[in-house]
Design an enzyme around this catalytic site. Sequence first.
Site, mmCIF file in Angstrom:
data_model
loop_
_atom_site.group_PDB
_atom_site.id
_atom_site.type_symbol
_atom_site.label_atom_id
_atom_site.label_comp_id
_atom_site.label_asym_id
_atom_site.label_seq_id
_atom_site.Cartn_x
_atom_site.Cartn_y
_atom_site.Cartn_z
ATOM 1 N N ALA A 1 0.684 -1.104 0.077
ATOM 2 C CA ALA A 1 0.051 0.023 -0.004
ATOM 3 C C ALA A 1 0.928 1.169 0.025
ATOM 4 C CB ALA A 1 -0.865 -0.088 1.241
ATOM 5 N N GLU B 1 -0.831 -9.066 -0.943
ATOM 6 C CA GLU B 1 -2.205 -9.397 -0.580
ATOM 7 C C GLU B 1 -3.001 -9.625 -2.004
ATOM 8 O OE1 GLU B 1 -2.530 -6.390 2.378
ATOM 9 O OE2 GLU B 1 -3.737 -7.917 3.435
ATOM 10 N N GLU C 1 3.956 -5.556 7.555
ATOM 11 C CA GLU C 1 2.816 -4.620 7.952
ATOM 12 C C GLU C 1 3.149 -4.432 9.496
ATOM 13 O OE1 GLU C 1 1.915 -6.911 5.627
ATOM 14 O OE2 GLU C 1 0.350 -5.971 4.383
ATOM 15 N N GLY D 1 0.450 -5.013 0.841
ATOM 16 C CA GLY D 1 -0.921 -5.128 -0.100
ATOM 17 C C GLY D 1 -0.306 -5.806 -1.298
HETATM 18 N N1 T1G Z 1 4.763 3.211 -0.140
HETATM 19 C C1 T1G Z 1 5.187 4.578 -0.153
HETATM 20 N N2 T1G Z 1 6.580 4.836 -0.685
HETATM 21 C C2 T1G Z 1 7.369 3.741 -0.494
HETATM 22 C C3 T1G Z 1 6.630 2.519 -0.300
HETATM 23 C C4 T1G Z 1 5.310 2.535 0.039
HETATM 24 N N3 T1G Z 1 4.975 1.075 0.313
HETATM 25 N N4 T1G Z 1 7.823 1.681 -0.345
HETATM 26 C C5 T1G Z 1 9.129 2.487 -0.736
HETATM 27 N N5 T1G Z 1 8.622 3.678 -0.825
HETATM 28 C C6 T1G Z 1 9.419 4.766 -1.230
HETATM 29 C C7 T1G Z 1 10.706 5.222 -0.326
HETATM 30 O O1 T1G Z 1 10.270 6.050 0.611
HETATM 31 C C8 T1G Z 1 11.814 5.613 -1.339
HETATM 32 O O2 T1G Z 1 11.205 6.970 -1.407
HETATM 33 C C9 T1G Z 1 11.377 5.043 -2.527
HETATM 34 O O3 T1G Z 1 10.180 4.413 -2.488
HETATM 35 C C10 T1G Z 1 12.181 3.894 -2.756
HETATM 36 O O4 T1G Z 1 12.232 3.001 -1.509
HETATM 37 C C11 T1G Z 1 -3.011 -2.889 3.340
HETATM 38 C C12 T1G Z 1 -1.310 -1.657 4.920
HETATM 39 C C13 T1G Z 1 9.896 -2.018 -1.596
HETATM 40 C C14 T1G Z 1 11.894 -3.219 -0.823
HETATM 41 O O5 T1G Z 1 6.258 -2.081 4.073
HETATM 42 O O6 T1G Z 1 10.521 -2.147 1.946
HETATM 43 O O7 T1G Z 1 0.722 -2.688 2.249
HETATM 44 O O8 T1G Z 1 13.262 8.319 -0.493
HETATM 45 O O9 T1G Z 1 14.664 3.354 -0.836
HETATM 46 O O10 T1G Z 1 15.481 0.036 -1.473
HETATM 47 O O11 T1G Z 1 -1.858 -4.637 3.972
HETATM 48 O O12 T1G Z 1 11.025 0.204 -0.217
HETATM 49 O O13 T1G Z 1 12.966 7.688 -3.134
HETATM 50 O O14 T1G Z 1 11.451 9.589 -1.913
HETATM 51 O O15 T1G Z 1 13.297 1.584 0.221
HETATM 52 O O16 T1G Z 1 14.495 -0.556 -3.498
HETATM 53 C C15 T1G Z 1 3.720 -2.569 3.298
HETATM 54 C C16 T1G Z 1 7.985 -0.942 2.077
HETATM 55 C C17 T1G Z 1 2.907 -1.378 3.081
HETATM 56 C C18 T1G Z 1 7.445 -2.088 1.875
HETATM 57 C C19 T1G Z 1 12.296 -1.397 -2.140
HETATM 58 N N6 T1G Z 1 4.998 -2.623 2.424
HETATM 59 N N7 T1G Z 1 9.239 -0.758 1.178
HETATM 60 O O17 T1G Z 1 13.412 -1.042 -1.457
HETATM 61 O O18 T1G Z 1 13.881 1.046 -2.215
HETATM 62 S S1 T1G Z 1 1.866 -1.165 4.060
HETATM 63 C C20 T1G Z 1 6.196 -2.319 2.884
HETATM 64 C C21 T1G Z 1 10.352 -1.306 1.096
HETATM 65 C C22 T1G Z 1 0.516 -2.215 3.453
HETATM 66 C C23 T1G Z 1 -1.610 -3.429 3.494
HETATM 67 C C24 T1G Z 1 -0.794 -2.820 4.130
HETATM 68 C C25 T1G Z 1 11.299 -1.220 0.049
HETATM 69 C C26 T1G Z 1 11.177 -1.899 -1.151
HETATM 70 P P1 T1G Z 1 12.331 8.212 -1.845
HETATM 71 P P2 T1G Z 1 13.567 2.447 -0.812
HETATM 72 P P3 T1G Z 1 14.543 -0.364 -2.136
#
Ligand code: T1G
Length: 706
Positions: free
Chosen positions: A68, A110, A130, A107
């Site tokens: 998400a 999911e 999450e 998500g």
């Molecule tokens: N949402 C918004 N921005 C995100 C993002 C996300 N999910 N993931 C990464 N970014 C931004 C990050 O801030 C950075 O921004 C850029 O993308 C590159 O990220 C309903 C509620 C995917 C493994 O927890 O683990 O789904 O600094 O430097 O090293 O059940 O990002 O460039 O401006 O980390 O290649 C669940 C979180 C969300 C995954 C990529 N998902 N992200 O790693 O790049 S909650 C997560 C990561 C959810 C549902 C629930 C990693 C990555 P900027 P990065 P990377």
Amino acid sequence: MTPEASADAVRQAVHGRVFVVTVDNPPVNALGAQVRSQLRAAIEAADTHPEVDAVLLLGAGRNFIGGADIREFGKPPVPPSLPEVCNYIEASAKPVVAAIHGVALGGGLEVALAAHYRIASSDAKLGLPEVTLGLLPGAGGTQRAPRLIGAKAALDLMLSGRQIGAKEARALGLIDEIATTDDALAEGLAYTQGLLAARAPARRTRDAQGLADRTASRTAIEAARTEVSKSTRHLFSPMKIVDAVQAALEMPFDDGLCHERQLFLQCLDSPQRAGLVHAFFAEREARKAPETRKAKPRAIRSVGVIGGGTMGAGIAVALLDAGLPVAMIERDDASLLRGEALVEKVYDRLIAGGRMSLQEKADILARLHGSTSYDALDKADLVIEAVFEDMAVKKAVFAELDRVCKPGAVLATNTSYLDIDAIAASISRPADVVGLHFFSPANVMKLLEVVVPAQSSADVIATAFDLAKKLRKVPVRAGVCDGFIGNRVLAIYRAAADHMMEDGASPYQIDRAVRDFGFPMGPFQVSDLAGGDIGWATRKRRAATRDPKLRYVQIADRICERGWFGQKTGRGFYLYTDGGRTGKPDPEVEAIIDAERKRAEITPRTFTDDEIMRRYMAAMINEAANVVHEGIALRPLDVDVTFVHGYGFPRHRGGPMKYADTVGLASVLADIREFAQEDPLFWKPSTLIVDLVERGATLASLNQSA
Ligand code: T1G
């Protein structure tokens, strides 16, 4: 291929009888409102398309879907919600296939679970992280994952937040196939066409039977409940995850989804979600120091480390683990052998733990070259010194580096407090000097303070941040002062703890209150772990310049004078029997404290744990605000990252600055002013806090991009 209506965040195309839906929302294909809406529209288009028999879901770029959109949390929801989109995918009459490459997280996974079949590239990573954001999988994951892979495996995935590879995912039943190439489209099409040829139905995950063994499921749920109540008792969302899986076992699917939604919203509203999401973005923001936008990093192909002590060996391991060749320099053969042995010990422990093979260790150590001559550094792109913390010794090392290193080599010091401007000024190339403050053990601790002397060139700082990325460290830019960001603030809140100890609180009560706040250890446990002699040396170093009017508590000195330095001597503030690491309160320490109170003519009083933490946090926040105000830290978020990654600050509270905003700056200032009545010199309100409170502003308002 005939491209259909191409929307910008979700592309549609038809390949033969397969409707291909590609999520294209850089950088990680996050499921923001536009993506959710266009994803739903694409499934609808596929369902009504007369010449299409199946749907293939893909992600553009390096990943399937990263989850998400975390930036939406805390904002008013925009329909369609992700649970709705997932339900819509699952309800498709035509088989839906998810072809995963890169990551499918949160998500993103999911969405794949809502699909009817899943194929993944061999290097794909899947997870439900999450919980690391204070949340739970809120788009059906807590209901579909247990049905697909069983309660035990699903709980492990959701409570650990860990990423798993394609093989493990296949073994669990999370995916159906592992692709033979990393061409997600071609592999996805071939797999989908195979399903069509076999007349495979739209197989809905909600009908999967992973919870059929109710006894095993119940046992797994109870075991998780017990584990969560022990290991993550500070956290809010883990128990909600267990509750959600219990609902999956006990309720019909749609009722379970409703229950999941309620639990998800409770997590969304918790301050812990706000703290953890803040930490997530702060550590990504901190690595964007201004110099990284102004200049390109210099190439780092080989590195030298001066000193094979604890820090030097730890730094050498961090560099070796990043795949770099390392030259370790020591003053004589005996010291060099000791340094190399310290490096080897790290890998022997991994082998003993079954996490490394002898061959892997040999391959790594083949990149380590020891020498007692600085001439071995003539080709190094970067040299990091980690020698004795004495200015004369450091300057002598830098003089040698100035003599032997090639032009353009970056010359770094690991000093934890010495004046790096003075070190830089002592050689012919001050622009090449930078501070790289590692935290012990240097190959484990994530924090790296990049300390920027006045004369450093921008590309040297950019090189330091590039090195941090290679080492998978969390870098924070710091200015030059005694203690930079972390140790400078630590000295102040440790002093506040000493004051409370002398005034009547036992060190054991203080440590317990700090642990109950969420730190892994209290300040006196930390002192015993790090070695009381280190703090003692710092206090002696500062004695000459310490303001005589400033309160000085001598209890720690009395303890050190007895050689009681902590774990390494079997006793410090605590007693460590039979070499254990869990100390017991020491009646002799309590007697020393009583004697010191008498000497200082202090009548001890009691403290509540609440007051202990108000004082401890007020001191930390106040000095942290000074560090921001003086520009030693670029922004409050840089202080937060420093303390979460280097000082055990509980991540779910976001860091000291986030915490100050959470409790309210006005309330923190009121505390400081209350304590100032008894000690106006120590409790001098930070100008920054006074100014922000007067303006009704928050520390977060200063977190704009540097
Ligand atoms: N949402 C918004 N921005 C995100 C993002 C996300 N999910 N993931 C990464 N970014 C931004 C990050 O801030 C950075 O921004 C850029 O993308 C590159 O990220 C309903 C509620 C995917 C493994 O927890 O683990 O789904 O600094 O430097 O090293 O059940 O990002 O460039 O401006 O980390 O290649 C669940 C979180 C969300 C995954 C990529 N998902 N992200 O790693 O790049 S909650 C997560 C990561 C959810 C549902 C629930 C990693 C990555 P900027 P990065 P990377």
